[in-house]
Design a protein around this motif. Structure first.
Motif, PDB file in Angstrom:
ATOM      1  N   ASN A   1     105.484  76.214 -10.345  1.00 38.63           N
ATOM      2  CA  ASN A   1     105.149  75.315  -8.841  1.00 38.63           C
ATOM      3  C   ASN A   1     105.767  74.067  -9.370  1.00 38.63           C
ATOM      4  OD1 ASN A   1     104.821  77.466  -7.428  1.00 38.63           O
ATOM      5  ND2 ASN A   1     103.024  77.492  -7.165  1.00 38.63           N
ATOM      6  N   LYS A  13     104.350  77.078   0.835  1.00 40.59           N
ATOM      7  CA  LYS A  13     105.776  77.871   1.009  1.00 40.59           C
ATOM      8  C   LYS A  13     106.910  76.831   1.357  1.00 40.59           C
ATOM      9  CE  LYS A  13     102.236  81.956   1.213  1.00 40.59           C
ATOM     10  NZ  LYS A  13     102.048  82.696   2.114  1.00 40.59           N
ATOM     11  N   GLN A  23     108.307  70.896  -0.498  1.00 39.10           N
ATOM     12  CA  GLN A  23     108.761  71.143  -2.110  1.00 39.10           C
ATOM     13  C   GLN A  23     109.143  69.572  -2.474  1.00 39.10           C
ATOM     14  OE1 GLN A  23     110.848  74.051  -4.407  1.00 39.10           O
ATOM     15  NE2 GLN A  23     112.602  73.802  -3.644  1.00 39.10           N
ATOM     16  N   ARG A  66     112.123  62.504  -2.820  1.00 38.18           N
ATOM     17  CA  ARG A  66     112.669  63.490  -2.006  1.00 38.18           C
ATOM     18  C   ARG A  66     112.255  65.307  -1.896  1.00 38.18           C
ATOM     19  NH1 ARG A  66     118.278  63.953  -3.029  1.00 38.18           N
ATOM     20  NH2 ARG A  66     118.757  62.419  -4.635  1.00 38.18           N
ATOM     21  N   SER A 116     111.602  68.565   0.608  1.00 38.94           N
ATOM     22  CA  SER A 116     112.991  69.474   0.822  1.00 38.94           C
ATOM     23  C   SER A 116     112.105  70.531   2.131  1.00 38.94           C
ATOM     24  CB  SER A 116     113.613  70.719   0.220  1.00 38.94           C
ATOM     25  OG  SER A 116     114.766  70.305  -0.180  1.00 38.94           O
ATOM     26  N   TYR A 127     111.719  73.569   4.668  1.00 33.68           N
ATOM     27  CA  TYR A 127     112.148  75.114   5.733  1.00 33.68           C
ATOM     28  C   TYR A 127     111.690  74.923   6.940  1.00 33.68           C
ATOM     29  CZ  TYR A 127     114.237  79.947   6.066  1.00 33.68           C
ATOM     30  OH  TYR A 127     114.785  80.330   6.507  1.00 33.68           O
ATOM     31  N   LYS A 177     116.003  67.507   4.363  1.00 37.58           N
ATOM     32  CA  LYS A 177     115.767  66.733   3.374  1.00 37.58           C
ATOM     33  C   LYS A 177     115.743  65.274   3.678  1.00 37.58           C
ATOM     34  CE  LYS A 177     118.434  69.334  -0.178  1.00 37.58           C
ATOM     35  NZ  LYS A 177     119.765  69.264  -0.450  1.00 37.58           N
ATOM     36  N   VAL A 182     102.327  78.732  -5.230  1.00 31.90           N
ATOM     37  CA  VAL A 182     102.322  79.674  -4.512  1.00 31.90           C
ATOM     38  C   VAL A 182     103.254  80.543  -5.488  1.00 31.90           C
ATOM     39  CG1 VAL A 182     104.567  79.744  -3.002  1.00 31.90           C
ATOM     40  CG2 VAL A 182     103.199  78.025  -2.919  1.00 31.90           C
ATOM     41  N   GLN A 231     106.558  85.012  -3.431  1.00 37.44           N
ATOM     42  CA  GLN A 231     105.829  83.978  -1.831  1.00 37.44           C
ATOM     43  C   GLN A 231     106.924  83.031  -2.005  1.00 37.44           C
ATOM     44  OE1 GLN A 231     102.016  83.132  -2.811  1.00 37.44           O
ATOM     45  NE2 GLN A 231     101.176  84.458  -0.603  1.00 37.44           N
ATOM     46  N   LYS A 232     107.917  82.551  -2.542  1.00 38.73           N
ATOM     47  CA  LYS A 232     108.885  81.662  -2.870  1.00 38.73           C
ATOM     48  C   LYS A 232     110.199  81.760  -2.132  1.00 38.73           C
ATOM     49  CE  LYS A 232     107.341  79.282  -6.735  1.00 38.73           C
ATOM     50  NZ  LYS A 232     107.191  78.674  -8.466  1.00 38.73           N
ATOM     51  N   TYR A 257     111.449  81.381   0.831  1.00 47.37           N
ATOM     52  CA  TYR A 257     111.955  80.180   1.635  1.00 47.37           C
ATOM     53  C   TYR A 257     112.185  79.049   0.234  1.00 47.37           C
ATOM     54  CZ  TYR A 257     110.474  82.343   5.364  1.00 47.37           C
ATOM     55  OH  TYR A 257     109.485  83.163   6.498  1.00 47.37           O
ATOM     56  N   LEU A 258     111.342  78.904  -0.560  1.00 49.28           N
ATOM     57  CA  LEU A 258     111.426  77.871  -1.520  1.00 49.28           C
ATOM     58  C   LEU A 258     112.930  77.564  -2.743  1.00 49.28           C
ATOM     59  CD1 LEU A 258     107.817  77.148  -2.999  1.00 49.28           C
ATOM     60  CD2 LEU A 258     109.278  75.237  -0.827  1.00 49.28           C
ATOM     61  N   ASP A 311     115.091  78.966  -1.735  1.00 49.71           N
ATOM     62  CA  ASP A 311     116.552  78.941  -0.706  1.00 49.71           C
ATOM     63  C   ASP A 311     118.168  78.003  -1.058  1.00 49.71           C
ATOM     64  OD1 ASP A 311     117.643  79.758   2.192  1.00 49.71           O
ATOM     65  OD2 ASP A 311     118.442  77.653   1.940  1.00 49.71           O
ATOM     66  N   GLU A 312     119.105  78.505  -1.772  1.00 57.10           N
ATOM     67  CA  GLU A 312     119.819  77.458  -2.169  1.00 57.10           C
ATOM     68  C   GLU A 312     120.043  75.868  -1.583  1.00 57.10           C
ATOM     69  OE1 GLU A 312     123.997  79.210  -2.868  1.00 57.10           O
ATOM     70  OE2 GLU A 312     125.122  77.577  -3.101  1.00 57.10           O
ATOM     71  N   GLU A 313     119.907  75.482  -0.329  1.00 56.67           N
ATOM     72  CA  GLU A 313     119.661  74.150   0.860  1.00 56.67           C
ATOM     73  C   GLU A 313     118.577  73.708   0.799  1.00 56.67           C
ATOM     74  OE1 GLU A 313     122.570  72.582   1.811  1.00 56.67           O
ATOM     75  OE2 GLU A 313     123.709  74.766   1.008  1.00 56.67           O
ATOM     76  N   MET A 314     117.270  74.329  -0.235  1.00 56.95           N
ATOM     77  CA  MET A 314     116.441  73.865  -0.367  1.00 56.95           C
ATOM     78  C   MET A 314     116.340  72.659  -2.728  1.00 56.95           C
ATOM     79  SD  MET A 314     113.575  74.232   1.477  1.00 56.95           S
ATOM     80  CE  MET A 314     112.145  73.910   1.067  1.00 56.95           C
ATOM     81  N   ALA A 315     117.377  72.858  -2.309  1.00 58.52           N
ATOM     82  CA  ALA A 315     117.180  72.777  -3.492  1.00 58.52           C
ATOM     83  C   ALA A 315     117.171  71.222  -4.298  1.00 58.52           C
ATOM     84  CB  ALA A 315     118.165  72.724  -4.558  1.00 58.52           C
ATOM     85  N   LEU A 316     115.849  70.175  -4.822  1.00 55.98           N
ATOM     86  CA  LEU A 316     115.880  69.397  -5.057  1.00 55.98           C
ATOM     87  C   LEU A 316     117.091  68.081  -5.653  1.00 55.98           C
ATOM     88  CD1 LEU A 316     112.334  69.854  -5.458  1.00 55.98           C
ATOM     89  CD2 LEU A 316     112.712  68.485  -3.743  1.00 55.98           C
TER      90      LEU A 316
END
Lengths: 431, 64
Positions: A179, A228, A231, A288, A290, A292, A300, B15, B19-20, B22-23, B25-30
């Motif tokens: 995490n 969930k 981040q 930054r 992100s 969902y 983003k 989490v 449970q991840k 959504y996190l 997801d490729e478009e959620m990358a930081l």
């Protein structure tokens, strides 16, 4: 009778020896085959035979124009065109190690650099051109017990007047639940310049004492799962630059030239080489996020605060909204805003005091006060089974997949009149 | 302030891997996408501010 028994014994003995020998051969063959199979299996796994090599071919076209070229003292065309093909290669070496390569070339034509010899010949259009080749390699390894990661990188680039090399590394601490992660990284860069002064100032005088620029960066990044669907990443850097921080072919005109702004022949004897401090400390800090939002859209966001020892303070914010129009097709509109104050040494054309000249001065509008915005759209097509599959010409018994296509286009405008637009393409393959 | 808030929320959020969805997801990358590197580069060239965004912080080219 005795002879018959003797012969019988010899025959039996021979048969026994033969049978034993044959059995031995059979046993060795089975062992040999098993050993050969084990060797083949070990070889296959060690070569990463079952892991895909990913290759992305990127292509970019960039065009800009403005009216504040630093080559002609803060006035004049800034027209520039750049074409930049490059390759990004990801090679899994085994289950814990990766090698990433990035190499390409920037081919540009620039009206500005064409005006380095502005007073030698009269040029009104972008005809000067050059190319910059670059290559970078990064090796990373996951420590199996802790899950932490270390990496090392090195790179090189070459253009007509600058030769650069850099090296660095990073260490990532990952929490057990994955995490949180903390990344510490460092980078060293060395740029060697060929001191090419404006043509009228090539008198044998060494206007700039250094011809090497050194950059050292220490970075810290911390990422955290906040829920969930949310981040975030915090990043901070400390960047120190020393040595040649001026650009040798940038001109500056003092206030004694202001009256002759449109008189080219008079300006020729009034130009000066840009003079900047030989050290600069930069501190950018960013966040930054992100999020969902739903199955259709992600959000983003990015914010950066910047300050440096030359007096520049800047704020940058951007938002990107990837939308999943289908499981294969993504559209991403984005917007970016940037505002900055001027460097302490920045002066508009013809405003540096000739009678009380400061130690440092520049008319480079990249270091001036301005606002800018960028708006654009990204598209990505990435179907689950790929766009096309064909027999690999590189790896035996493997399939090469044309995996994805990406396109990104953006328009950029600065408040001092500089405009730019660019379009980028990404073709993804696996081998 | 944002960094301090993140640290403070550390003890509130846990989490699990399952449970991840959504996190992960490729478009959620930081991090910025590969195609964004060209924009990050020209912004570093054309602006006085750079860094803390995965791109150049200065040097490595004939730029600021």
């Amino acid at each position: 009778m005795r002879m018959q028994l003797k012969n019988l014994f010899v025959v039996a003995l021979l048969c026994f020896i033969s049978a034993t020998g044959f059995a031995q051969t059979n046993k060795n063959s089975i062992d040999d085959r098993q050993e050969e199979s084990r060797k083949q299996t070990k070889t296959i796994i060690s070569e990463g035979e079952f892991k895909d090599v990913e290759v992305n071919f990127l292509l970019n076209y960039y065009n800009q124009d403005g009216d504040h070229s630093p080559v002609t003292g803060g006035r004049g065309t800034e027209q520039l065109d750049n074409i930049a093909p490059s390759f990004v290669v990801h090679i899994p070496m085994d289950s814990l190690s990766n090698l990433d390569l990035n190499f390409g070339i920037d081919i540009y034509s620039s009206a500005s650099t064409d005006n380095i010899d502005y007073f030698e010949t009269h040029k009104t259009s972008a005809s000067s051109s050059d190319a910059r080749a670059h290559i970078n390699a990064t090796y990373s390894h996951i420590l199996s017990k802790s899950g932490n990661v270390y990496s090392a990188l090195a790179g090189f680039s070459k253009e007509f007047d600058v030769t650069s090399f850099h090296a660095g590394g990073s260490f990532t601490f990952n929490s057990k639940d994955q995490n949180r992660s903390l990344i510490i990284d460092g980078l060293y860069m060395n740029d060697s310049w060929k001191l090419l002064y404006p043509v009228e100032l090539r008198t044998g005088t060494k206007w700039l004492k250094d011809d090497v620029r050194t950059t050292m960066k220490l970075g810290l990044s911390y990422s955290q799962v906040l829920g969930k669907k949310l981040q975030a990443l915090f990043s901070a850097e400390l960047v120190s630059q020393t040595g040649l921080l001026s650009t040798p072919f940038h001109r500056v005109f003092f206030d004694d030239a202001f009256a002759f702004a449109d008189n080219k022949s008079s300006l020729q004897s009034l130009s000066h080489v840009e003079m900047l401090d030989d050290n600069r400390l930069k501190i950018p800090v960013s966040m930054r996020w992100s999020y969902y939002l739903n199955d259709l859209m992600r959000v983003k966001a990015f914010y950066r605060f910047y300050t440096d020892s030359w007096g520049i303070t800047a704020h940058t914010a951007s938002i990107d909204l990837p939308m999943m129009l289908s499981s294969s097709f993504i559209v991403s509109p984005f917007f970016r805003y940037h505002t900055q104050t001027a460097a302490d040494y920045f002066h508009e054309f013809g405003t540096v005091s000739a009678s009380n000249t400061p130690q440092f001065y520049t008319s480079d509008h990249d270091l001036s006060k301005f606002d800018s915005y960028k708006v654009g759209m990204g598209f990505q097509y990435d179907p689950l089974m790929g766009i096309g599959n064909f027999k690999s010409m590189v790896r035996k018994n493997r399939t090469t997949q044309f995996k994805s296509i990406g396109l990104r286009t953006a328009y950029y405008k600065r408040s001092d009149g500089l405009k730019a637009w660019l379009v980028s393409l990404d073709f993804g393959f696996t081998f | 302030m944002g960094f301090l808030a993140m640290i403070a929320m550390n003890s509130c959020v846990s989490v699990a891997a399952y449970q991840k969805t959504y996190l992960n997801d490729e478009e959620m990358a930081l991090q910025a996408k590969k195609l964004e590197v060209y924009e990050t580069n020209f912004e570093a060239y054309r602006e006085g501010a750079a860094g803390a965004n995965g791109g150049k912080s200065g040097g490595g080219c004939g730029c600021n």
